[in-house]
Enzyme design. Structure first.
Site, short mmCIF file in Angstrom:
data_model
loop_
_atom_site.label_atom_id
_atom_site.label_comp_id
_atom_site.label_asym_id
_atom_site.label_seq_id
_atom_site.Cartn_x
_atom_site.Cartn_y
_atom_site.Cartn_z
N LEU A 1 -49.85 69.06 41.56
CA LEU A 1 -50.37 67.74 41.15
C LEU A 1 -51.82 67.90 40.68
O LEU A 1 -52.65 68.41 41.42
CB LEU A 1 -50.31 66.77 42.34
CG LEU A 1 -48.90 66.41 42.86
CD1 LEU A 1 -48.98 65.85 44.27
CD2 LEU A 1 -48.20 65.45 41.92
N HIS A 2 -52.09 67.47 39.47
CA HIS A 2 -53.46 67.61 38.97
C HIS A 2 -53.90 66.53 37.99
O HIS A 2 -55.03 66.54 37.52
CB HIS A 2 -53.63 68.97 38.28
CG HIS A 2 -52.95 69.04 36.94
ND1 HIS A 2 -51.61 69.20 36.79
CD2 HIS A 2 -53.45 68.93 35.69
CE1 HIS A 2 -51.30 69.21 35.51
NE2 HIS A 2 -52.39 69.04 34.81
N ARG A 3 -53.00 65.57 37.66
CA ARG A 3 -53.39 64.53 36.70
C ARG A 3 -54.51 63.67 37.26
O ARG A 3 -54.42 63.22 38.42
CB ARG A 3 -52.23 63.57 36.41
CG ARG A 3 -51.08 64.17 35.73
CD ARG A 3 -51.04 63.93 34.25
NE ARG A 3 -50.24 65.02 33.73
CZ ARG A 3 -50.58 65.83 32.75
NH1 ARG A 3 -51.70 65.65 32.10
NH2 ARG A 3 -49.79 66.81 32.39
N ARG B 1 -59.31 70.85 40.04
CA ARG B 1 -59.64 69.41 40.08
C ARG B 1 -59.15 68.77 41.38
O ARG B 1 -59.89 68.05 42.06
CB ARG B 1 -58.97 68.71 38.89
CG ARG B 1 -59.07 67.19 38.89
CD ARG B 1 -58.13 66.59 37.87
NE ARG B 1 -58.56 66.79 36.50
CZ ARG B 1 -59.51 66.06 35.89
NH1 ARG B 1 -60.12 65.09 36.55
NH2 ARG B 1 -59.84 66.30 34.65
N ASP C 1 -46.69 66.57 38.49
CA ASP C 1 -47.08 65.66 37.42
C ASP C 1 -47.41 66.44 36.16
O ASP C 1 -48.03 65.92 35.23
CB ASP C 1 -48.24 64.74 37.86
CG ASP C 1 -49.48 65.51 38.29
OD1 ASP C 1 -49.55 66.73 38.05
OD2 ASP C 1 -50.40 64.89 38.86
#
Ligand code: UD1
Length: 374
Positions: free
Chosen positions: A212-214, A247, A289
Site C-alpha cells: 500500500l503506497h497511494r 512513503r 493499491d
C-alpha cells in the site's frame, strides 16, 4: 558509411520502480535490431534508493543506464520541472530519433513533454488507461502523455476506447499486449529459485501479501489507522508479508503506528523484482493499491483485493482475479475473510498478455522509424 548514417537512436526513459520491468523487455527486443537502432536508457532518478531502483537493474538484467539525471524527490512541480530541465540537455546533445516512455509516473509526462517541444517523436507504452479520477497524479500524467505522443501502445481493450473518445487518431494507436507481463513470463522460472518464501518463513498458498503506497490511502492518519486495524484482524488467520514503501514507512512512523501492528504482520523494506514475483505467485491473497500488481495477479490467477475507488485496468476486474472494493478497509477485510474461507473468483488471462508485447512493439517501431526524420 550509408549503414552508419541510417542508424537510428532511441532513448527509453525509466524513473520510478514500476518502470523498470516495462523497459527491460523492450531493451531485449531492440537488441535484435542493433544493426538498425541504438537503444539507450535514461534514468531520471525519481526513485533512487538501492531497493527501489538498483536492485531492479540487477534482477531484470538491465545494463547500467546511459544517462542518469539524479532528480530525486520533491513536490510534483519540483520533480517534474527538474526532470524536464535535465532531460532537455540530454535531448539537445544526443538528438535521438525517438523517445519511449512507459506507464504513468511523473518521469513519463515530463520526458514526453520535453521531447515533443523539441519536435522529437515520442512513444507511450501502456497508453489509454483511465481511472477517470483526476485527483490521482497518475491520471493527469496518463491524459497528458497520450495527447502528445506520436505512437501509442495499448495493453487492454479499454485503452482503445478511451483513446478514441479522447480524439487520438486511430493510426497512432496499436493494441500489442502488456510489457509488464513480458517481464513476468520471462523471469518467472528464475524467480522460483529466489528463496523468498524461506526467507519470510511462509508456505505456498498460506499467507497474505500486502502493498500500500497511494497518497489517498497512506497520507492521512485516519486511513492509515484503518489499514493497521485491517492488517491486525487478518493476521489472526494468516501470516501477512508487508513490504513497506518509503512513503508508507515515513507515515507509519510519523503517526506513531508501528507499535500497534500485530507481530504476525511481517514488515520489510521494499523487495526486489525476483523475490517479489515469487511471493506474488505463491500468495493465497494479495491486498494492494498498486496498478501493476492488479495485472500480475490476474496473469498468475492469484486473488487480489484492490483498495481503491477506481481502477485504470478494468480488464483485471472484468475477466481477471481482481476484486475492487473501494477505499474502505472494512470492506477489504470482509472480502479477505470470504476469500480465505474459499470464496474465490476464477479468472482468465487478457488477450495478448503472452510475453511477446515488446517484440510486437519493436517490430512496429522499426518499420515506422525508417520514415522518421528521413
Ligand atoms: C511514484 C509514482 C506512482 C508509483 C510509485 C511506485 C508519481 C506521481 N507517482 O509514487 O505512480 O505507483 O512511484 O513506487 O510519479 N522515496 C524514497 N526513496 C526513493 C523514492 C522515494 O525515500 O527511492 C520517498 C521520498 O520521501 C519521496 C516519497 O518516497 O518524497 C515519494 O516518492 P515519489 O517518487 O514522489 O512518489 P511515489 O509515492 O513513490
Amino acid at each position: 558509411m550509408h549503414h552508419l548514417t541510417s542508424m537510428k537512436k532511441i532513448i527509453s526513459v525509466v524513473g520510478a520502480r514500476p518502470n523498470f520491468m516495462k523497459v527491460a523487455p523492450l531493451h531485449r527486443a531492440f537488441l535484435k535490431y542493433n544493426d538498425k537502432v541504438q537503444h539507450l536508457i535514461c534514468h531520471t532518478g525519481q526513485h533512487y534508493d538501492e531497493n527501489m531502483s538498483k536492485i531492479f537493474f540487477d534482477d531484470l538484467e538491465l545494463p547500467k543506464p546511459d544517462f542518469y539525471l539524479g532528480v530525486g524527490s520533491g513536490s510534483h512541480a519540483e520533480q517534474t520541472g527538474r526532470i524536464m530541465i535535465e532531460f532537455e540537455k540530454i535531448l539537445l546533445k544526443e538528438k535521438p530519433d525517438l523517445v519511449i516512455v512507459v506507464g504513468d509516473v511523473n518521469s513519463t509526462v515530463a520526458c514526453t513533454l520535453t521531447a515533443a517541444k523539441l519536435h522529437i517523436k515520442t512513444t507511450h507504452v501502456e497508453a489509454g488507461l483511465r481511472s477517470f479520477d483526476r485527483k490521482m497524479p497518475e491520471e493527469l500524467n496518463r491524459l497528458l502523455t497520450d495527447q502528445i505522443s506520436d505512437f501509442l501502445f495499448v495493453t487492454e481493450k479499454s485503452g482503445l476506447e478511451n483513446l478514441k473518445k479522447d480524439g487520438i487518431p486511430e493510426n497512432k494507436v496499436f493494441f500489442v499486449g502488456n510489457v509488464m507481463i513480458d517481464s513476468l513470463v520471462y523471469f518467472l522460472k528464475k524467480a522460483e529459485s529466489s528463496g523468498s518464501l524461506e526467507k519470510y518463513a511462509v508456505k505456498p498458498s498460506n499467507y497474505v501479501l500486502v502493498t500500500l503506497h497511494r497518497p489517498s490511502n497512506v497520507d492521512s492518519k485516519e486511513q492509515l489507522d484503518k489499514i493497521v486495524n485491517m492488517l491486525n484482524s487478518i493476521a489472526q488467520k494468516r501470516k501477512i508479508i508487508f513490504p513497506v514503501h518509503p512513503r508508507t514507512n515515513s507515515n507509519i512512523e510519523g503517526f506513531s503506528l508501528f507499535d500497534k501492528i500485530d507481530s504476525n504482520v511481517i514488515l520489510s523494506d521494499p523487495i526486489g523484482y525476483l523475490d517479489f514475483l515469487n511471493l506474488l505467485r505463491n500468495a493465497e491473497l494479495v491486498i494492494t493499491d498498486s496498478g501493476g500488481i492488479q495485472e500480475e495477479t490476474t496473469y498468475l490467477g492469484v486473488q487480489c483485493i484492490t483498495v481503491r475507488r477506481s481502477t485504470e485496468r478494468p480488464i483485471t476486474v472484468e475477466i481477471g482475479t481482481n476484486h475492487l472494493v473501494g477505499d474502505d478497509f472494512k470492506q477489504a477485510e470482509k472480502t479477505a475473510e470470504n476469500i480465505l474461507n474459499g470464496s474465490i473468483k476464477r479468472g482468465s488471462i487478457p488477450d495478448l498478455w503472452d510475453g511477446k508485447a515488446a517484440e510486437r512493439i519493436s517490430e512496429i517501431i522499426i518499420s515506422k522509424l525508417s520514415n522518421i526524420n528521413s
